[in-house]
Write a protein that holds these residues in place. Structure first.
Motif, short mmCIF file in Angstrom:
data_model
loop_
_atom_site.label_atom_id
_atom_site.label_comp_id
_atom_site.label_asym_id
_atom_site.label_seq_id
_atom_site.Cartn_x
_atom_site.Cartn_y
_atom_site.Cartn_z
N UNK A 61 -21.92 18.73 -63.53
CA UNK A 61 -22.25 19.48 -64.74
C UNK A 61 -21.36 20.72 -64.85
N UNK A 110 -23.06 27.37 -77.44
CA UNK A 110 -23.93 26.27 -77.05
C UNK A 110 -23.62 25.82 -75.63
N UNK A 111 -22.34 25.92 -75.23
CA UNK A 111 -22.00 25.58 -73.85
C UNK A 111 -22.65 26.59 -72.91
N UNK A 130 -26.19 25.69 -72.62
CA UNK A 130 -26.32 24.52 -71.75
C UNK A 130 -26.26 24.95 -70.29
N UNK A 179 -29.51 26.43 -69.28
CA UNK A 179 -30.51 25.38 -69.07
C UNK A 179 -30.36 24.78 -67.68
N UNK A 180 -29.11 24.50 -67.30
CA UNK A 180 -28.88 23.86 -66.01
C UNK A 180 -29.26 24.79 -64.87
N UNK A 186 -18.84 21.28 -67.94
CA UNK A 186 -19.03 22.41 -68.85
C UNK A 186 -17.83 23.35 -68.83
N UNK A 197 -31.57 31.17 -74.42
CA UNK A 197 -31.14 29.94 -75.10
C UNK A 197 -31.48 30.04 -76.58
#
Lengths: 204, 87, 135
Positions: free
Chosen positions: B8, B41-42, B45, B48-49, B12, B63
Motif C-alpha cells: 500500500x 484523496x491519496x 487514503x 485510513x491505512x 500510494x 479524512x
C-alpha cells in the motif's frame, strides 16, 4: 408549488422567495442531527437534541429553497438500487483504470445531450450524481427548464457508443423513478414501457 | 499485514508522485485543481491505512476534512475561472 | 480462524483501494485532456475510499465508528460529482478541451445558439451572473 415559482425562487429575481415550511425541512433536520451524532460518535438523547437545536439554527440562518419530496419511497427498489450502484461503481472504476493504463492518450470521448423524463429538481440532481459515479460520464451543463443534462462520456468511439451511453443514463433515471419518483412519473414510465414506440432522450 | 502495508505504501507513493507531476505540468489551473484533489484523496487514503494498521479511529475527522477542503477548493477555483471569462 | 479471514479480506480491500488511487494518478497523467482527466479523478477514488473505509471498519469492529465511516463515504459521494461538474463546466466554457478526442459534441450547437442570443440581448440589464449559475 409550481415549477415556475421554483425556478423564480432559485434565481431570486422576484425578490419574494418561497420559504420552506418546517414540515418540508424535517428530512433535512433529521439528517443533520444524525450527522452531528456521527461526528461525536455518540447517539445519546442529549447529544441528539443539541444537534437538532444546532440544525434548526443553521436552517433558520442559512435559508434554502425547499426541496420537494415525492412522498413515495420504495424500500425494496432502494435496496436493489444500492446493490446495482455498488456493482456499477466497481465496474466503472476498473474500466477507468483499464483505460488509463492501456489506452491512455488515445482515449476518445463525447459530449452528449440527454433529456430526462422527470421534472423534479431533486431527481435531476440525483441522476446527475449517480451517473457521475456509475457509467463513464459526468455532467458538464444542466438546462433546468427542460431537465436536459449535457454529459461528458469517456470511451465513446462512434455513434453507437453515444446511443449506448444515452440508454444507460435513461436506465439510471428509470431505476430512480421506480425508487422515489412521483406516482405520475411512475405511471408515465409504465405506459412508456408497454408502448415502446415513443422515443425518449434523443435531442430535439 | 506487514506485506500489505508495504504494498500500500509503495502504491500510494507512486500515485502521489504521479499527481505531483500533473500538478507541476498541468497546462491550466483547472488541471492543477484536480491534481490537488487527487493528492488530498491519496493523503486521506494513507490516513485510513494508518488507522487500520494501528487500530484506532482518531484520524477519521481528518479524512472528512480532506474531503471537504478538496470540494470547497475545486468549486471556488472553477467558479472563479468561469467568472473571469464572463467579465 | 475468523480473525485471519477478516484480516485477509481487509488486506485485499486495502491493496485494491490503493490500486484505485494509483489508477487515478495514472489517469491524471495519461488521459489526453482536462475533461477526460476528471473521470480519472472522480470514479476510482470513490471506490478506493469505500474499500479503505470498509477495511478500517472490518479491523476495528466497533459500532461507534460505523456511522462516521458511512458519513465519510457519503460525503465523498455527494461532493465528488459536484466538484467534477463545476470543474468540467469551467473547463468546457474556457475551452480546455481537445476537439480531436471528441467523437460527438452535442453541446457545441446549443452553446453557439446561446452566445448568439446573448449578443442580441446585450445592453439589457440582465443579472447574468446569477442566472448562469442556476441554469
Amino acid at each position: 408549488m409550481s415549477r415556475e415559482q421554483r425556478l423564480a425562487d432559485a434565481k431570486d429575481e422576484s425578490g419574494q422567495r418561497q420559504r420552506s415550511t418546517l414540515r418540508q425541512e424535517i428530512p433535512l433536520l433529521v439528517g443533520m442531527m444524525l450527522v452531528w451524532g456521527a461526528l461525536w460518535q455518540d447517539f445519546a438523547i442529549g447529544n441528539l437534541v443539541f444537534g437538532l437545536l444546532i440544525s434548526l439554527l443553521l436552517v433558520r440562518v442559512f435559508r434554502l429553497p425547499p426541496i420537494i419530496l415525492s412522498g413515495r419511497f420504495n424500500i425494496w427498489r432502494a435496496v436493489v438500487f444500492i446493490g446495482a450502484f455498488l456493482r456499477d461503481v466497481t465496474r466503472a472504476s476498473f474500466e477507468v483504470m483499464y483505460l488509463a493504463v492501456f489506452r491512455g492518450p488515445r482515449t476518445t470521448s463525447a459530449v452528449i445531450t440527454v433529456t430526462l423524463r422527470t421534472e423534479s429538481d431533486l431527481l435531476v440532481t440525483f441522476v446527475g450524481h449517480v451517473l457521475t459515479l456509475v457509467p463513464g460520464s459526468y455532467v458538464v451543463e444542466v438546462d433546468r427548464r427542460s431537465s436536459t443534462l449535457y454529459l461528458h462520456v469517456l470511451n465513446v468511439n462512434d455513434q453507437a457508443g453515444v446511443e449506448k451511453a444515452r440508454a444507460s443514463v435513461l436506465l439510471i433515471e428509470e431505476r430512480l423513478i421506480r425508487m422515489m419518483g412521483t406516482a405520475e412519473e411512475l405511471a408515465a414510465l409504465n405506459a412508456e414501457k408497454t408502448e415502446p414506440s415513443k422515443e425518449h432522450g434523443a435531442p430535439s | 499485514m506487514n506485506i500489505v502495508l508495504w504494498i500500500c505504501g509503495i502504491t500510494l507513493s507512486i500515485a502521489a508522485c504521479l499527481a505531483i507531476v500533473r500538478l507541476a505540468k498541468g497546462p491550466s489551473i483547472l488541471e492543477r485543481v484536480i491534481a490537488t484533489d487527487v493528492l488530498l484523496l491519496i493523503i486521506s487514503a494513507a490516513l485510513c491505512i494508518e488507522m487500520t494498521v494501528n487500530q484506532h479511529a482518531n484520524n477519521l475527522v481528518f479524512v472528512l476534512l480532506a474531503c471537504l477542503v478538496g470540494f470547497v477548493g475545486s468549486v471556488t477555483v472553477s467558479r472563479f475561472v468561469t467568472d473571469r471569462r464572463n467579465a | 480462524m475468523l480473525d485471519t479471514l477478516i484480516d485477509i479480506v481487509a488486506g485485499t480491500f486495502m491493496i485494491v483501494g490503493c490500486l484505485m488511487s494509483l489508477a487515478a494518478g495514472i489517469g491524471m497523467l495519461r488521459f489526453p485532456d482536462l475533461l477526460s482527466r476528471l473521470h480519472a479523478a472522480t470514479k476510482p477514488q470513490v471506490l478506493g475510499l469505500f474499500l479503505l473505509l470498509a477495511a478500517l471498519g472490518l479491523e476495528l469492529r466497533s459500532w461507534a465508528v460505523l456511522p462516521v465511516l458511512v458519513l465519510a463515504w457519503l460525503l465523498q459521494l455527494l461532493t465528488a460529482p459536484v466538484s467534477a461538474h463545476m470543474v468540467g463546466r469551467a473547463g468546457y466554457r474556457t475551452r480546455h478541451l481537445k476537439r480531436e478526442t471528441l467523437v460527438a459534441d452535442e453541446l457545441a450547437a446549443v452553446v453557439e445558439a446561446a452566445e448568439q442570443r446573448e449578443e442580441h440581448e446585450i445592453g439589457r440589464d440582465r443579472p447574468r451572473d446569477r442566472t448562469d449559475f442556476i441554469d
